[in-house]
Design an enzyme around this catalytic site. Structure first.
Site, mmCIF file in Angstrom:
data_model
loop_
_atom_site.group_PDB
_atom_site.id
_atom_site.type_symbol
_atom_site.label_atom_id
_atom_site.label_comp_id
_atom_site.label_asym_id
_atom_site.label_seq_id
_atom_site.Cartn_x
_atom_site.Cartn_y
_atom_site.Cartn_z
ATOM 1 N N GLU A 1 0.850 -1.190 0.000
ATOM 2 C CA GLU A 1 0.000 0.000 0.000
ATOM 3 C C GLU A 1 0.886 1.241 0.000
ATOM 4 O O GLU A 1 2.010 1.216 0.490
ATOM 5 C CB GLU A 1 -0.907 0.002 1.236
ATOM 6 C CG GLU A 1 -1.863 -1.181 1.289
ATOM 7 C CD GLU A 1 -2.811 -1.265 0.108
ATOM 8 O OE1 GLU A 1 -3.232 -0.216 -0.416
ATOM 9 O OE2 GLU A 1 -3.140 -2.397 -0.295
ATOM 10 N N GLY A 2 0.371 2.329 -0.541
ATOM 11 C CA GLY A 2 1.125 3.575 -0.560
ATOM 12 C C GLY A 2 1.850 3.816 -1.873
ATOM 13 O O GLY A 2 2.566 4.795 -2.013
ATOM 14 N N CYS A 3 1.677 2.919 -2.811
ATOM 15 C CA CYS A 3 2.305 3.074 -4.129
ATOM 16 C C CYS A 3 1.241 3.531 -5.122
ATOM 17 O O CYS A 3 0.091 3.107 -5.052
ATOM 18 C CB CYS A 3 2.899 1.745 -4.592
ATOM 19 S SG CYS A 3 4.217 1.123 -3.532
ATOM 20 N N ALA A 4 1.634 4.379 -6.046
ATOM 21 C CA ALA A 4 0.704 4.864 -7.065
ATOM 22 C C ALA A 4 0.317 3.747 -8.021
ATOM 23 O O ALA A 4 -0.794 3.723 -8.540
ATOM 24 C CB ALA A 4 1.333 6.025 -7.829
ATOM 25 N N SER A 5 1.218 2.816 -8.242
ATOM 26 C CA SER A 5 0.941 1.694 -9.130
ATOM 27 C C SER A 5 0.722 0.435 -8.286
ATOM 28 O O SER A 5 0.863 0.458 -7.070
ATOM 29 C CB SER A 5 2.100 1.503 -10.109
ATOM 30 O OG SER A 5 3.310 1.396 -9.408
#
Length: 134
Positions: free
Chosen positions: A48-52
């Site tokens: 979690e916390g990634c744009a992709s």
């Protein structure tokens, strides 16, 4: 202290003069990785916390840390490849001793990644450290 494999990356980056070449290098590192088994792309391995979309599957066997990963974004997959070079093969305690942000700074990535990508990289590093901590 970075692994010998990561030191090779640092040397390669010193040889590449402009950021476009370095960017291509990172992408090529990601393309060279084996894809993560689809069965491992589950909520428990999703970062979690990634744009992709990003998945990391880490294990510690015989005291040695190893992880594989995948992403739907080529540059992120390349960042995973760089982190694998940084961490894979170290013992779990050594993983915790690595200052990954400082090591990645040696590559000049902080100056060239978007805020979202930087946050994603930080999230991946935190996941790796959490697994190594047990």
């Amino acid at each position: 202290m970075a692994s010998a494999a990561f030191e090779e990356v640092v040397e390669d980056f010193e040889f590449l003069e402009d950021w476009e070449d370095r960017y291509r290098y990172v992408i090529e590192q990601g393309k060279a990785m084996e894809p993560l088994d689809e069965a491992l792309k589950v909520p428990a391995t999703k970062v979690e916390g990634c744009a992709s979309q990003v998945w990391l599957h880490a294990t510690v066997e015989d005291g040695r840390f190893h992880f594989d990963g995948d992403s739907d974004a080529m540059i992120v997959k390349g960042l995973i490849a760089l982190l694998r070079r940084l961490y894979n093969g170290l013992d779990a305690k050594a993983v915790l001793d690595v200052d990954a942000r400082a090591e990645m700074t040696r590559l000049g990535l902080n100056d060239h990644l978007s805020a979202q990508r930087s946050n994603g990289l930080r999230a991946m590093i935190e996941r790796v450290r959490a697994v190594a901590a047990g």
